[in-house]
Design a protein around this motif. Structure first.
Motif, short mmCIF file in Angstrom:
data_model
loop_
_atom_site.label_atom_id
_atom_site.label_comp_id
_atom_site.label_asym_id
_atom_site.label_seq_id
_atom_site.Cartn_x
_atom_site.Cartn_y
_atom_site.Cartn_z
N ASN A 30 0.79 -1.20 -0.04
CA ASN A 30 0.06 0.04 0.07
C ASN A 30 1.00 1.35 -0.02
OD1 ASN A 30 -2.86 -1.13 0.20
ND2 ASN A 30 -1.72 -2.21 1.90
N ALA A 31 0.97 2.12 -1.17
CA ALA A 31 1.80 3.12 -1.23
C ALA A 31 0.66 4.44 -1.41
CB ALA A 31 2.71 2.94 -2.28
N ASP A 32 -0.31 4.64 -1.29
CA ASP A 32 -1.20 5.77 -1.30
C ASP A 32 -1.38 6.56 -0.06
OD1 ASP A 32 -3.83 4.87 -0.08
OD2 ASP A 32 -3.32 3.27 -1.18
N LEU A 33 -1.73 7.86 -0.07
CA LEU A 33 -2.04 8.54 0.87
C LEU A 33 -2.72 8.26 2.03
CD1 LEU A 33 -1.28 11.60 2.32
CD2 LEU A 33 -2.89 12.30 0.92
N GLN A 34 -4.16 7.42 1.68
CA GLN A 34 -4.78 6.91 2.66
C GLN A 34 -4.05 5.80 3.49
OE1 GLN A 34 -7.94 8.05 3.47
NE2 GLN A 34 -7.89 6.42 5.04
N SER A 35 -3.37 4.79 2.96
CA SER A 35 -2.48 3.99 3.62
C SER A 35 -1.54 4.58 4.57
CB SER A 35 -2.02 2.94 2.80
OG SER A 35 -2.98 2.22 2.06
N PHE A 36 -0.98 5.34 4.27
CA PHE A 36 -0.25 6.07 4.97
C PHE A 36 -0.63 6.69 6.27
CE2 PHE A 36 2.56 10.16 6.07
CZ PHE A 36 3.86 9.52 6.29
N LYS A 37 -1.77 7.39 5.94
CA LYS A 37 -2.63 7.83 7.38
C LYS A 37 -3.05 6.74 8.02
CE LYS A 37 -4.75 11.61 4.72
NZ LYS A 37 -6.04 12.16 4.24
N ILE A 38 -3.59 5.60 7.47
CA ILE A 38 -3.90 4.25 8.36
C ILE A 38 -2.69 3.89 9.06
CG2 ILE A 38 -4.28 1.91 8.14
CD1 ILE A 38 -6.27 2.84 5.79
N ALA A 39 -1.35 3.80 8.21
CA ALA A 39 0.02 3.35 9.19
C ALA A 39 0.24 4.46 10.28
CB ALA A 39 1.10 3.39 8.19
N LEU A 40 0.03 5.61 10.21
CA LEU A 40 0.10 6.56 11.15
C LEU A 40 -0.62 6.29 12.31
CD1 LEU A 40 1.02 9.86 9.36
CD2 LEU A 40 2.86 8.43 10.58
N ASP A 41 -2.02 6.12 12.03
CA ASP A 41 -2.95 5.69 13.11
C ASP A 41 -2.63 4.46 13.68
OD1 ASP A 41 -5.49 6.05 14.57
OD2 ASP A 41 -6.12 4.18 13.23
#
Length: 168
Positions: free
Chosen positions: A153-164
């Motif tokens: 997953n390399a999209d912005l939404q996946s990055f937000k999920i990873a930070l969460d």
């Protein structure tokens, strides 16, 4: 079942509205559509286009037709979910606490409740779920750092999920 309309798979579409319309085309022959009530854009698009179909929604709003979320308790290694379904409170537990997994579980729960699967069978199945390799894998790095392996997953939404996920 229509799931999250996020940033993923956006290539080839002019904008998110075009992508949503293309995804909704997949439901033209469906008799039942299950969706998240809390997504206002998705809700409006589905009602505008498919109001004659059986629409089953879930979410935090009282207007959710399949089930309403009452509470989600995130504990150390699990999340406990309390919902209202058919005027009855029901409790479910799952071995994940990240927002993406919880949302995925909610979609699954909607389908399972619509199919009248018994609560104890649902809970037993949820307990057998495991993390997908290379999807939000927590690893210890050097110098007391923490790495999150989210390879596919390399999209912005996946990055937000990873930070969460990291925050939890």
């Amino acid at each position: 079942l229509i799931t999250l309309i996020g940033d993923a798979h956006a290539e080839g579409f002019r904008d998110s509205a075009e992508k949503l319309n293309e995804k909704l085309d997949l439901f033209k022959d469906a008799k039942i559509i299950i969706f998240e009530e809390d997504d206002a854009i998705l809700k409006k698009a589905i009602h505008d286009r498919y109001d004659e179909k059986r629409l089953c929604s879930w979410g935090w709003y009282k207007s959710s037709t399949l089930f309403k979320i009452i509470d989600i308790q995130k504990l150390k290694n699990k999340a406990d979910i309390l919902i209202e379904h058919n005027s009855t409170q029901k409790s479910f537990s799952m071995p994940f606490t990240d927002s993406a997994s919880i949302q995925n579980i909610m979609h699954c729960l909607a389908v399972l409740l619509l199919l009248d699967i018994p609560d104890e069978v649902i809970n037993a199945g949820f307990q057998k779920l495991q993390n997908i390799p290379m999807r939000l894998e927590l690893k210890n790095g050097i110098h007391n750092s923490i790495l999150i392996n989210d390879t596919y997953n390399a999209d912005l939404q996946s990055f937000k999920i990873a930070l969460d996920f990291l925050d939890q």
